[in-house]
Design an enzyme around this catalytic site. Structure first.
Site, PDB file in Angstrom:
ATOM      1  N   TYR A   1     106.518  47.398 -19.164  1.00  0.00           N
ATOM      2  CA  TYR A   1     106.191  48.768 -18.769  1.00  0.00           C
ATOM      3  C   TYR A   1     107.462  49.550 -18.428  1.00  0.00           C
ATOM      4  CZ  TYR A   1     104.692  52.768 -16.065  1.00  0.00           C
ATOM      5  OH  TYR A   1     104.546  54.050 -15.610  1.00  0.00           O
TER       6      TYR A   1
ATOM      7  N   ARG B   1      97.875  54.922  -8.581  1.00  0.00           N
ATOM      8  CA  ARG B   1      98.726  54.451  -9.671  1.00  0.00           C
ATOM      9  C   ARG B   1      99.391  53.170  -9.193  1.00  0.00           C
ATOM     10  NH1 ARG B   1     102.886  58.249 -10.210  1.00  0.00           N
ATOM     11  NH2 ARG B   1     103.216  57.764 -12.393  1.00  0.00           N
TER      12      ARG B   1
END
Length: 413
Positions: free
Chosen positions: A168, A225
């Site tokens: 990521y 998040r």
């Protein structure tokens, strides 16, 4: 009053802060008059003031390319960050973003505050992009395409393992490192750095931001998040959001220290990347954020405040980093000093103490073996200018004059 007291405690901050303020004014004066370029550089100042100051030191063509590269990726990131956009709408935008940058009419309303302005008036960014040299355009398009695809992948995928975490961070920041290396090469100023080293430059910054921004990300509305990998946080709590609760303070700090230790693995690559740079402006552009990163890690380590509020370097220290980062000896010195600060905070009872100390020792070994660590003129962390005592005296004189004038202006009763 808080800022004044900070200056009294750190008088050596005063001159760098003054220089930073003057540099900010100079940067604003250099904004180009054409509407699209004026928008881009004004927007850059709004979304990242410190980045805008560093970028101004680059040569005109490279400066324009890096400015647009940053705004394109900031816009892409705004789409990814907006948790109110439905997934079925968000995915195609992320995947096709590299095509939208060629369309002068494209825009998409999302984000908040200055980011919404950026998205609503994205046509200015596209217009400026189309004026860049072909080599710059190709590099920006390639990285935007790869980043958009990577972001789309992680919209539907949790960050479970450390490998997921690295992947990521590669998509959202490592690719920025690769893209910047390509832009530096396209400018003719630098050799093309390896993907591995370029990737580490991005990962070191991104992991620092993810660590620092835990509370902001976990409290995101309408949906949290989550970027900390389950492989790390599940050793300490049942749910990632549990880290913010006071009853978990001990485990939270241990998890935080584990995350910082993970980020430190990229520091040696960053030093290697920076040591190969030839252009002084490009060097400073790269070095200043990296020093800020290790400084932020040193502040965050073993610090429960990461789960309570905002932890960041004071403005004066940031100004000193910007002012005093000139050469590689400065970088080695700053990395050595901040790693020493971090090392002093390691508790031998911390589950990762041995690993943390090993990584810090490796960083310090690299700095010492450079042979130039003692060649820096003034330290950033511990070094104090010879003008500091004089500045403190001047500060008190100015304060005295201010108080005296306030007394004179006060009406007699």
């Amino acid at each position: 009053m808080g800022s004044l007291w900070t200056m009294v405690k750190h008088p050596d901050d005063v001159y760098p802060l003054f220089k930073l303020k003057m540099a900010a004014k100079q940067a604003e004066k250099q904004i180009r008059p054409q509407p699209h370029w004026a928008f881009c550089y004004t927007m850059l100042l709004k979304v990242s003031r410190s980045f805008a100051l560093v970028i101004q030191q680059l040569g005109p063509q490279l400066r324009d390319a890096v400015c647009i590269f940053y705004l394109v990726l900031r816009a892409l990131d705004t789409v990814e960050d907006d948790t109110s956009i439905p997934t079925d709408v968000k995915l195609p935008i992320l995947k096709a973003f590299h095509q939208h940058i060629y369309d002068r009419d494209w825009h998409y309303s999302c984000g908040t505050k200055e980011y919404k302005v950026l998205m609503d008036q994205f046509h200015h960014v596209s217009t400026a992009f189309l004026e860049l040299g072909k080599g710059y355009q190709e590099a920006i398009e390639e990285i935007t395409q790869r980043m958009g695809a990577g972001m789309a992948k992680f919209i539907c995928k949790e960050v479970e393992s450390i490998d997921d975490y690295d992947e990521y961070c590669h998509y959202v920041a490592g690719l920025v490192g690769l893209g910047l290396s390509k832009l530096f090469h396209a400018s003719g100023s630098e050799d093309l750095a390896s993907d591995s080293l370029s990737n580490s430059m991005g990962l070191f910054l991104q992991k620092t931001n993810i660590i620092r921004d835990y509370l902001e990300d976990i409290n995101e509305i309408p949906k949290s998040r989550m970027f900390w990998p389950r492989e790390i946080w599940s050793k300490y709590v049942n749910k990632l959001e549990d880290l913010k609760y006071e009853e978990n303070s001990v485990k939270s700090v241990q998890c935080l220290n584990d995350m910082v230790t993970n980020a430190l693995i990229h520091a040696e690559d960053c030093l290697k990347y920076m040591s190969a740079l030839r252009d002084p402006a490009i060097f400073r552009f790269c070095a200043i954020p990296q020093i800020m990163a290790i400084g932020t890690l040193a502040l965050c380590y073993n610090n429960i405040e990461v789960f309570r509020g905002v932890v960041k370097m004071r403005r004066g220290l940031t100004a000193k980093v910007i002012d005093r980062t000139r050469t590689m000896p400065d970088v080695y010195g700053a990395f050595f000093d901040f790693s020493s600060m971090l090392m002093s905070k390691v508790d031998k009872n911390d589950p990762n103490a041995v690993k943390t100390l090993s990584r810090l020792e490796a960083i310090q070994k690299t700095c010492r073996e450079s042979g130039v660590i003692n060649k820096r003129k003034t330290g950033i962390v511990n070094g104090e200018s010879k003008y500091a005592p004089l500045l403190l005296v001047i500060l008190f004189i100015v304060l005295g004059i201010f108080i005296a004038n306030m007394s004179l202006d006060r009406p007699n009763k």
